[in-house]
Design a protein around this motif. Structure first.
Motif, PDB file in Angstrom:
ATOM      1  N   SER A  27       0.829  -1.196   0.000  1.00  0.00           N
ATOM      2  CA  SER A  27       0.000   0.000   0.000  1.00  0.00           C
ATOM      3  C   SER A  27       0.873   1.260   0.000  1.00  0.00           C
ATOM      4  O   SER A  27       0.621   2.209  -0.747  1.00  0.00           O
ATOM      5  N   ARG A  28       1.914   1.250   0.803  1.00  0.00           N
ATOM      6  CA  ARG A  28       2.848   2.401   0.825  1.00  0.00           C
ATOM      7  C   ARG A  28       3.543   2.558  -0.530  1.00  0.00           C
ATOM      8  O   ARG A  28       3.722   3.678  -1.018  1.00  0.00           O
ATOM      9  N   GLN A  29       3.936   1.444  -1.135  1.00  0.00           N
ATOM     10  CA  GLN A  29       4.591   1.500  -2.451  1.00  0.00           C
ATOM     11  C   GLN A  29       3.638   2.059  -3.504  1.00  0.00           C
ATOM     12  O   GLN A  29       4.036   2.855  -4.362  1.00  0.00           O
ATOM     13  N   THR A  30       2.389   1.665  -3.422  1.00  0.00           N
ATOM     14  CA  THR A  30       1.402   2.155  -4.383  1.00  0.00           C
ATOM     15  C   THR A  30       1.165   3.643  -4.200  1.00  0.00           C
ATOM     16  O   THR A  30       1.097   4.390  -5.181  1.00  0.00           O
ATOM     17  N   LEU A  31       1.054   4.084  -2.963  1.00  0.00           N
ATOM     18  CA  LEU A  31       0.882   5.516  -2.707  1.00  0.00           C
ATOM     19  C   LEU A  31       2.085   6.295  -3.229  1.00  0.00           C
ATOM     20  O   LEU A  31       1.932   7.352  -3.860  1.00  0.00           O
ATOM     21  N   ALA A  32       3.290   5.785  -3.027  1.00  0.00           N
ATOM     22  CA  ALA A  32       4.498   6.443  -3.537  1.00  0.00           C
ATOM     23  C   ALA A  32       4.464   6.526  -5.066  1.00  0.00           C
ATOM     24  O   ALA A  32       4.852   7.548  -5.644  1.00  0.00           O
ATOM     25  N   LEU A  33       3.991   5.467  -5.720  1.00  0.00           N
ATOM     26  CA  LEU A  33       3.872   5.475  -7.182  1.00  0.00           C
ATOM     27  C   LEU A  33       2.909   6.571  -7.635  1.00  0.00           C
ATOM     28  O   LEU A  33       3.207   7.319  -8.579  1.00  0.00           O
ATOM     29  N   LEU A  34       1.773   6.677  -6.970  1.00  0.00           N
ATOM     30  CA  LEU A  34       0.797   7.711  -7.330  1.00  0.00           C
ATOM     31  C   LEU A  34       1.388   9.103  -7.151  1.00  0.00           C
ATOM     32  O   LEU A  34       1.179   9.993  -7.987  1.00  0.00           O
ATOM     33  N   GLU A  35       2.125   9.288  -6.065  1.00  0.00           N
ATOM     34  CA  GLU A  35       2.771  10.586  -5.827  1.00  0.00           C
ATOM     35  C   GLU A  35       3.827  10.863  -6.890  1.00  0.00           C
ATOM     36  O   GLU A  35       3.933  11.982  -7.396  1.00  0.00           O
ATOM     37  N   GLU A  36       4.582   9.851  -7.255  1.00  0.00           N
ATOM     38  CA  GLU A  36       5.620   9.980  -8.282  1.00  0.00           C
ATOM     39  C   GLU A  36       5.018  10.366  -9.629  1.00  0.00           C
ATOM     40  O   GLU A  36       5.614  11.119 -10.401  1.00  0.00           O
ATOM     41  N   LYS A  37       3.805   9.865  -9.898  1.00  0.00           N
ATOM     42  CA  LYS A  37       3.117  10.163 -11.162  1.00  0.00           C
ATOM     43  C   LYS A  37       2.332  11.471 -11.080  1.00  0.00           C
ATOM     44  O   LYS A  37       1.580  11.799 -12.004  1.00  0.00           O
ATOM     45  N   ASN A  38       2.500  12.198  -9.979  1.00  0.00           N
ATOM     46  CA  ASN A  38       1.832  13.488  -9.769  1.00  0.00           C
ATOM     47  C   ASN A  38       0.309  13.390  -9.856  1.00  0.00           C
ATOM     48  O   ASN A  38      -0.347  14.308 -10.346  1.00  0.00           O
TER      49      ASN A  38
END
Length: 113
Positions: free
Chosen positions: A13-24
């Motif tokens: 879940s943390r990795q997915t949230l980081a991905l979403l943040e990375e994709k702005n």
């Protein structure tokens, strides 16, 4: 807006949230263990995912093993179980533009962004 049903204690879940943040992405975070999803929300998630409610259940959870394993239950009963015990909900679930995916593996999330 991209919505994530998030458990901050879960690595995926943390990795997915980081991905979403990375994709702005513009993100709405739903910490579903603090704010339990309603029956309607879970029903809509299941529909968007195109799965049966049982497929959204985390079968490794202690509560599943103790109370639900081996039981024959209707779709509505599985949804009620997730409302009563949100820890049973697979995570993370990401929703965007009327589509949803379970972020396991994380590559699933890229498909709806």
């Amino acid at each position: 807006m991209t919505k994530i049903y998030h458990n901050p204690r879960c690595t995926k879940s943390r990795q997915t949230l980081a991905l979403l943040e990375e994709k702005n992405e513009e993100i709405e975070i739903v910490e579903y263990l603090k704010t339990n999803p309603t029956k309607q929300e879970i029903t809509e998630l299941v529909s968007m995912l195109g799965i049966k409610p049982l497929e959204l259940i985390r079968k490794g959870e202690k509560i599943f093993k103790e109370e639900f394993k081996g039981k024959e239950m209707s779709d509505a009963q599985w949804i009620d179980a997730m409302v009563a015990h949100p820890i049973l909900i697979e995570r993370p679930v990401v929703v965007k533009n009327g589509k949803a995916v379970i972020g396991r593996p994380i590559e699933n999330v890229i498909d709806i962004l």
